[in-house]
Design a protein around this motif. Structure first.
Motif, PDB file in Angstrom:
ATOM      1  N   GLN A   1      25.872  13.080 -89.838  1.00 17.84           N
ATOM      2  CA  GLN A   1      25.477  12.772 -88.471  1.00 17.84           C
ATOM      3  C   GLN A   1      24.972  11.341 -88.324  1.00 17.84           C
ATOM      4  O   GLN A   1      24.259  10.813 -89.187  1.00 17.84           O
TER       5      GLN A   1
ATOM      6  N   SER B   1      29.767   9.460 -86.978  1.00 20.02           N
ATOM      7  CA  SER B   1      29.590  10.839 -87.440  1.00 20.02           C
ATOM      8  C   SER B   1      30.942  11.384 -87.901  1.00 20.02           C
ATOM      9  O   SER B   1      31.987  10.977 -87.387  1.00 20.02           O
TER      10      SER B   1
ATOM     11  N   ASN C   1      20.548   8.687 -89.419  1.00 20.83           N
ATOM     12  CA  ASN C   1      21.672   9.120 -90.241  1.00 20.83           C
ATOM     13  C   ASN C   1      21.191  10.269 -91.110  1.00 20.83           C
ATOM     14  O   ASN C   1      20.214  10.126 -91.860  1.00 20.83           O
TER      15      ASN C   1
END
Length: 282
Positions: free
Chosen positions: A15, A72, A7
């Motif tokens: 993301q 995301s 992450n």
């Protein structure tokens, strides 16, 4: 195999990705890497888990979620174009220092993979699993497909609970599939979990098919790789994949028997076997 949840925040996106690390018996100065890009709506890990279980020619496999589809998300609310998804993947690869890798893209992810390689170059193999732009060599049919996707996107955005819109999509991408109400409803439930992202991805595909119709109708692969097409998929699509293999310098076409557009879910062992063998060839 070790699994690591990633992450991170990049310039355009929050993301999320899954990094798989495999034990390697090869002596190499750098790990052999593979990037797996999923299709519209269904997140990366759900899409690629079964294929990844049978891969053995790579040391690391990266499976990101496209923004709006999984964990995301874009940092702005503007309607994304295909270039935004390409940029998302570029930012993630730069953040993880991934410079050389093979790439595989399924459906929507196949279109992103091709545009990524066109913009940033190829340093490895390319695998395309029924990519969204290889439906036909006829511009008229490509434009009709773009209209079909746009219609579904509009209906999903208007009413995400409209199951008929999702059935229309399934009938478009897998018209000759073996009808199974339970499987269809499971697929629809997965798409509904990311309805907005699914619709946005379809809209981005539709836009690109309209804008680049002539390019996709005659596209020849400038890289080495393989495209997969289901044996139950539309004859027009099978013909386009075979034509691509005939016209490209180092490209193969693999028809997956008894499979339709859902081949990544239903034939993971077959797909992984072909990918492993192609990677062994170098």
């Amino acid at each position: 195999m070790e699994k690591h949840q990633i992450n991170c925040r990049t310039a355009s996106c929050q993301q999320h990705a899954l990094l798989l690390q495999y034990p390697s018996l090869r002596e190499a100065s750098a790990p052999r890497r593979l990037l797996l890009l999923h299709g519209a709506g269904v997140p990366g890990e759900v899409t690629w888990t079964y294929v990844a279980n049978y891969l053995h020619e790579w040391d690391e496999v990266l499976i990101p979620d496209f923004a709006g589809m999984g964990r995301s998300r874009f940092l702005t609310d503007s309607a994304p174009r295909l270039s935004d998804y390409v940029l998302q993947i570029r930012e993630l690869c730069e953040a993880l220092d991934w410079a050389e890798f093979d790439i595989a893209g399924y459906s929507f992810g196949g279109m992103v993979a091709v545009r990524y390689l066109q913009q940033y170059g190829s340093r490895g193999l390319c695998f395309l699993l029924e990519p969204a732009m290889l439906f036909s060599a006829d511009c008229g049919k490509i434009r009709q497909k773009a209209d079909d996707y746009l219609t579904v996107a509009d209906r999903v955005e208007h009413n995400p609970q409209d199951t008929e819109a999702y059935f229309t999509f399934l009938d478009s991408v897998s018209p000759q599939r073996t009808r199974n109400d339970k499987v269809d409803r499971l697929t629809i439930a997965r798409l509904q979990e990311n309805a907005q992202g699914f619709a946005q991805a379809l809209r981005a595909v539709s836009q690109m098919l309209m804008d680049e119709c002539a390019t996709y109708a005659g596209w020849i692969a400038p890289w080495a790789g393989i495209s997969f097409v289901g044996g139950l998929s539309h004859a027009t699509m099978q013909g386009r994949h075979r034509l691509l293999a005939e016209q490209s310098a180092d490209w193969q076409c693999h028809v997956v028997a008894n499979a339709d557009h859902s081949l990544v879910f239903t034939k993971p062992r077959t797909i992984a076997k072909v990918m492993n063998e192609r990677r062994q060839q170098g």
